[in-house]
Structures are given as structure tokens and as C-alpha cells.
Design a protein around this motif. Structure first.
Motif, PDB file in Angstrom:
ATOM      1  N   ALA A 161      -6.266  20.738  46.775  1.00 35.44           N
ATOM      2  CA  ALA A 161      -4.936  20.661  47.396  1.00 35.44           C
ATOM      3  C   ALA A 161      -4.652  21.917  48.210  1.00 35.44           C
ATOM      4  O   ALA A 161      -4.025  21.852  49.265  1.00 35.44           O
ATOM      5  CB  ALA A 161      -3.860  20.477  46.329  1.00 35.44           C
ATOM      6  N   TYR A 162      -5.118  23.067  47.697  1.00 40.88           N
ATOM      7  CA  TYR A 162      -4.884  24.336  48.377  1.00 40.88           C
ATOM      8  C   TYR A 162      -6.069  24.685  49.274  1.00 40.88           C
ATOM      9  O   TYR A 162      -7.163  24.136  49.117  1.00 40.88           O
ATOM     10  CB  TYR A 162      -4.673  25.452  47.358  1.00 40.88           C
ATOM     11  CG  TYR A 162      -3.521  25.230  46.396  1.00 40.88           C
ATOM     12  CD1 TYR A 162      -2.410  24.457  46.753  1.00 40.88           C
ATOM     13  CD2 TYR A 162      -3.533  25.775  45.116  1.00 40.88           C
ATOM     14  CE1 TYR A 162      -1.361  24.260  45.870  1.00 40.88           C
ATOM     15  CE2 TYR A 162      -2.482  25.586  44.233  1.00 40.88           C
ATOM     16  CZ  TYR A 162      -1.401  24.818  44.603  1.00 40.88           C
ATOM     17  OH  TYR A 162      -0.359  24.616  43.740  1.00 40.88           O
ATOM     18  N   VAL A 163      -5.863  25.618  50.194  1.00 40.15           N
ATOM     19  CA  VAL A 163      -6.977  26.081  51.028  1.00 40.15           C
ATOM     20  C   VAL A 163      -8.033  26.700  50.108  1.00 40.15           C
ATOM     21  O   VAL A 163      -7.704  27.168  49.010  1.00 40.15           O
ATOM     22  CB  VAL A 163      -6.513  27.085  52.102  1.00 40.15           C
ATOM     23  CG1 VAL A 163      -5.575  26.419  53.087  1.00 40.15           C
ATOM     24  CG2 VAL A 163      -5.868  28.317  51.474  1.00 40.15           C
ATOM     25  N   PRO A 164      -9.305  26.724  50.525  1.00 41.47           N
ATOM     26  CA  PRO A 164     -10.384  27.122  49.620  1.00 41.47           C
ATOM     27  C   PRO A 164     -10.189  28.445  48.885  1.00 41.47           C
ATOM     28  O   PRO A 164     -10.448  28.520  47.687  1.00 41.47           O
ATOM     29  CB  PRO A 164     -11.602  27.167  50.553  1.00 41.47           C
ATOM     30  CG  PRO A 164     -11.301  26.147  51.598  1.00 41.47           C
ATOM     31  CD  PRO A 164      -9.815  26.239  51.823  1.00 41.47           C
ATOM     32  N   ALA A 165      -9.731  29.479  49.586  1.00 37.62           N
ATOM     33  CA  ALA A 165      -9.605  30.793  48.940  1.00 37.62           C
ATOM     34  C   ALA A 165      -8.584  30.761  47.804  1.00 37.62           C
ATOM     35  O   ALA A 165      -8.794  31.353  46.740  1.00 37.62           O
ATOM     36  CB  ALA A 165      -9.215  31.856  49.966  1.00 37.62           C
ATOM     37  N   VAL A 166      -7.475  30.056  48.018  1.00 42.73           N
ATOM     38  CA  VAL A 166      -6.433  29.963  46.991  1.00 42.73           C
ATOM     39  C   VAL A 166      -6.920  29.091  45.830  1.00 42.73           C
ATOM     40  O   VAL A 166      -6.738  29.426  44.656  1.00 42.73           O
ATOM     41  CB  VAL A 166      -5.115  29.406  47.577  1.00 42.73           C
ATOM     42  CG1 VAL A 166      -4.064  29.216  46.488  1.00 42.73           C
ATOM     43  CG2 VAL A 166      -4.592  30.346  48.663  1.00 42.73           C
ATOM     44  N   GLY A 167      -7.556  27.976  46.167  1.00 44.20           N
ATOM     45  CA  GLY A 167      -8.093  27.107  45.122  1.00 44.20           C
ATOM     46  C   GLY A 167      -9.099  27.833  44.247  1.00 44.20           C
ATOM     47  O   GLY A 167      -9.097  27.705  43.018  1.00 44.20           O
TER      48      GLY A 167
END
Length: 431
Positions: free
Chosen positions: A393-399
Motif C-alpha cells: 500500500a505504501y511506497v517501497p521505502a516506507v513499506g
């Protein structure tokens, strides 16, 4: 599977892709596609179905498509969940994606779309994609445009060993978090390992925090936190505290921090071989338990993640996702034809019967026979809210930071407050 182990998973299978040498790992999506001198079009298809039965079933489907389309060859590249995600991140950065590739949708797909790397499928799939299960299509619709076609939909929940529950005197699956902690204590008192966890792979632990955040702060809190780039709301800190309460009971199998998901000594096998009473996993769990271990057969049951007393969330709000296929920008027409073939009723029936997926083609529902998969589908159909896997759901770095921080909490090196602070810091850096 991250995570998700669509994945994660029967389809999110997270076992090492045996037989994939450096050739596959270094293959650059799209380089081998296109026409040849004899008029044959080669399509590169990247997926994460590395465990049985999906691996064999999918290979068979590719052969079937080739038989129906003699001028098309399918080159399959299969990678385990985490390796796939890191490879796709690198390919996205390079500006080259495979012709057909697995996606969980959400923020990761959006990043690829924003980079101009993904084909808009809205018009050329509409005649047949309109009939697919609406909830299954949601993760792949961005700004009212369709960028991938689902082949599976599902949710995360607890898979449990009925015989071990009975031994511990647990008469019914818990419906509240306090009841769940009590069940863990009862299992431990009988010398039974309550939970199996693939601590090495991080994404399975994220499921606990995500569900506790939904149950405590409410399902909308996760999207609000992402939009505001601030994950420090009290309800999200409390989610970490609830998880810490569980971790302090030492509920996981010995050596869980070094355990993988679908290896012979991993999370799925630990449950499938009767060495732990439960795992928090997706609808692919029975398939992977049977592939990595023996499987539990009629002793296997399913129940939704419990409600948290006093929390803003409801037990009918589900966390999960599905698997879909997207196309690189400019992929040949044969790739669109392959998506249509994969989303046909006959293909879906085969996937339902042989790999335990939940149907996305309404006409394939009659193929459901497993009572646990029916239970998952019933939960999905009655869902009052749906949250996509956080690492998608979140952009890769945040996920990835969600996965890493929650793993640190489970390992005892981060506090509930530090988890929310770390995710917030990463979210702000991504602005």
C-alpha cells in the motif's frame, strides 16, 4: 508476502527458487521480448509461484497458452518473494520491467506507473475484465485507470491446529485480543508452541502490527498516517504495545528469528507438521503448509484476527490483498492475450481446484470445495473494510521500514514508540 508472501505465499510463495541461476537473476525484463525472424513473439513472465502445486500448475498454463497461440513463447522467471521485490525495485530504477509481471498493486505499482513504465489496461481489457470480482480489482485501479488484472484475492487470518487447541482446552477460536493472549497462555501451559513465525523474512511479523493498528486505531488511521507522513498517533503506538504484550509471552517457535517462511524448517512447515498451533498468514497457507510440511488436513481451521477491546476497528475489517499481473509499457498484444487467458473462467477453475486460490471470476466459485477457503471467501464477501498489505500500500521505502521496524519490535530492539517514529522518519524522507 515483504510480504507478502500473493506470496508471501501459495502465490506469495516465499521459498528459494530452486534451479534459478544467475542467468534468471540477471535477466533484464523486456530485453528478450519481441519478435524473432520466424515471427515468434517471446513474452517474459515474472512471478513468485516458487512452491508446489502453483509452480507446476502455472508452468502448465503457460504451455497451454503456447499451444493455443503457436506464434507465442512464454519465458517464465520465478523468484521467491523477497528476491522478487528487490529485483523489481532495481528494474524499476533502471526503467525496464518484464513484459508480464506479478504485482500486489498499491503504492509500489503507483511508483512504477508514475515512472511511465506500466501499460494502461483500461480499454483493451474492459470487455472481459469488467466481470471480475470488484474487490479483487481495487488494488490495481489508480486514478480510475486499470494497470493490472487480478488472479487472486484474499486476506490474512489465523490458521490453527484444531487438535492442539483441544489439547489445551480451547473450545472456540478467540474473538478478542485478550482472549487470544489467554489462548496463547493455555497452549504454553500444555507445552505447545502457540505460534510459528518466519522472523528472518520480516513481512510475516508486519501482519500482526498492521492488524493491531486496524483494530486499535481504526482502518482509516493507516491511510491517514500515510497521507500525513506521521505514524505517531496514539492508536498506532498502542498497536505496538499490544504486539509487545504478545512477544513477552514468548509465543514463537525456538529459533524463530532465523526462520524463513516456506523452507522445510520454516514457519509453514512448523504448523504443517503440528509443531506449532497457529500462524497468521494468507489464504495460500494450507497449500504452503502441505508443500513445506505434511499439512494438517481436517485438523486445520481458520479464524479472523480478533477485535481489540476499546479499539476503533471492527473484526469485519480485513487486511490482505491479492495477486495481479501488470504489463510493461509497450508490451506486445500477445501479453494482453495472455492476461485474458489467465483471467478466463477455465483458468480460474484450474487455479481454484489445484492451488487453492480464491476465485476472481464469479463463474469459478462453484469450484470451491475446501471448507477453510470457503470460510475465507465468506469473510471477504462480508468485509466492511479492506486494507492492502502495508508493504504494498505504501511506497517501497516506507513499506520496507514498516517491516524492519516491526521486526525490531518483535526481536526486542525497538519500543512501540520507536516503531512509529522510524516509519514517520522514512515517510518524511520520501517527500
Amino acid at each position: 508476502m515483504g510480504d507478502r508472501a500473493l506470496s508471501r505465499r501459495g502465490f506469495l510463495a516465499a521459498s528459494a527458487a530452486a534451479g534459478l541461476g544467475m542467468t534468471a537473476l540477471s535477466a533484464c525484463g523486456g530485453d528478450s521480448s519481441g519478435g524473432s525472424s520466424d515471427g515468434t513473439t517471446t513474452i517474459e513472465w515474472w512471478n513468485i509461484s516458487t512452491t508446489e502445486p502453483a509452480k507446476t500448475v502455472w508452468a502448465g498454463l503457460a504451455k497451454k497458452f503456447e499451444a493455443q497461440n503457436p506464434k507465442v513463447k512464454i519465458k517464465i522467471v520465478q523468484l521467491e518473494n523477497d528476491a522478487y521485490k528487490s529485483k523489481m525495485t532495481a528494474l524499476t530504477a533502471s526503467g525496464k520491467l518484464p513484459d508480464v509481471f506479478h504485482t500486489w498493486g498499491g503504492g509500489v505499482l503507483k511508483q512504477q506507473v508514475d515512472a511511465g513504465l506500466v501499460e494502461d489496461l483500461s480499454d483493451n481489457t474492459k470487455p472481459w475484465a469488467d466481470g471480475l470480482l470488484p474487490v479483487a480489482k481495487k488494488p490495481y485501479i489508480l486514478d480510475d485507470k486499470t494497470y493490472a488484472i487480478p488472479f487472486d484475492i484474499g486476506m490474512i487470518g489465523f490458521w490453527y491446529n484444531k487438535a492442539l487447541f483441544q489439547q489445551a482446552g480451547i473450545t472456540a477460536p478467540p474473538t478478542t485480543w485478550s482472549g487470544f493472549l489467554d489462548a496463547v497462555k493455555k497452549l504454553k501451559a500444555k507445552g505447545i508452541t502457540p505460534l510459528a513465525l518466519a522472523g528472518k523474512e520480516k513481512w510475516p511479523g508486519m501482519y500482526y502490527w498492521a492488524y493491531l493498528a486496524m483494530r486499535t486505531a481504526g482502518i482509516d488511521a493507516l491511510q491517514k498516517a500515510s497521507d500525513a507522513k506521521d505514524f505517531t498517533a496514539p492508536g498506532l503506538v498502542q498497536a505496538g504495545q499490544h504486539l509487545k504484550d504478545l512477544v513477552q509471552l514468548q509465543p514463537f517457535q525456538k529459533g524463530f528469528l532465523g526462520a524463513a517462511y516456506s523452507t522445510p524448517t520454516g514457519q509453514a512447515a512448523t504448523v504443517g507438521n503440528g509443531k506449532a498451533a497457529m500462524e497468521l498468514m494468507g489464504q495460500w497457507a494450507p497449500s504452503v503448509e502441505a508443500d513445506a510440511g505434511k499439512g494438517l488436513g481436517k485438523n486445520l481451521g481458520f479464524f479472523p484476527f480478533p477485535a481489540v477491546e476499546g479499539g476503533k476497528g471492527a473484526i469485519t475489517e480485513v487486511f490482505g490483498g491479492g495477486g495481479g499481473h501488470a504489463l510493461r509499457k509497450g508490451a506486445p498484444q500477445a501479453a494482453v492475450d495472455f492476461l485474458k487467458f489467465f483471467a478466463s473462467e477455465s483458468t480460474d477453475v484450474e487455479l481454484v481446484k489445484k492451488t487453492g486460490t480464491i476465485p476472481v471470476v464469479p463463474g469459478a466459485e462453484s469450484a470451491l470445495s475446501d471448507p477453510n477457503i470457503k470460510a475465507v471467501q465468506a469473510q471477504l464477501k462480508a468485509a466492511t473494510g479492506f486494507q492492502l498489505f502495508l508493504d504494498q500500500a505504501y511506497v517501497p521505502a516506507v513499506g520496507q521500514e514498516v517491516n524492519d521496524s516491526v521486526a525490531a519490535l518483535i526481536a526486542g530492539s525497538k519500543s512501540p514508540e520507536q516503531v512509529t517514529q522510524s516509519i514517520t522518519k522514512t515517510a518524511k524522507e520520501e517527500q
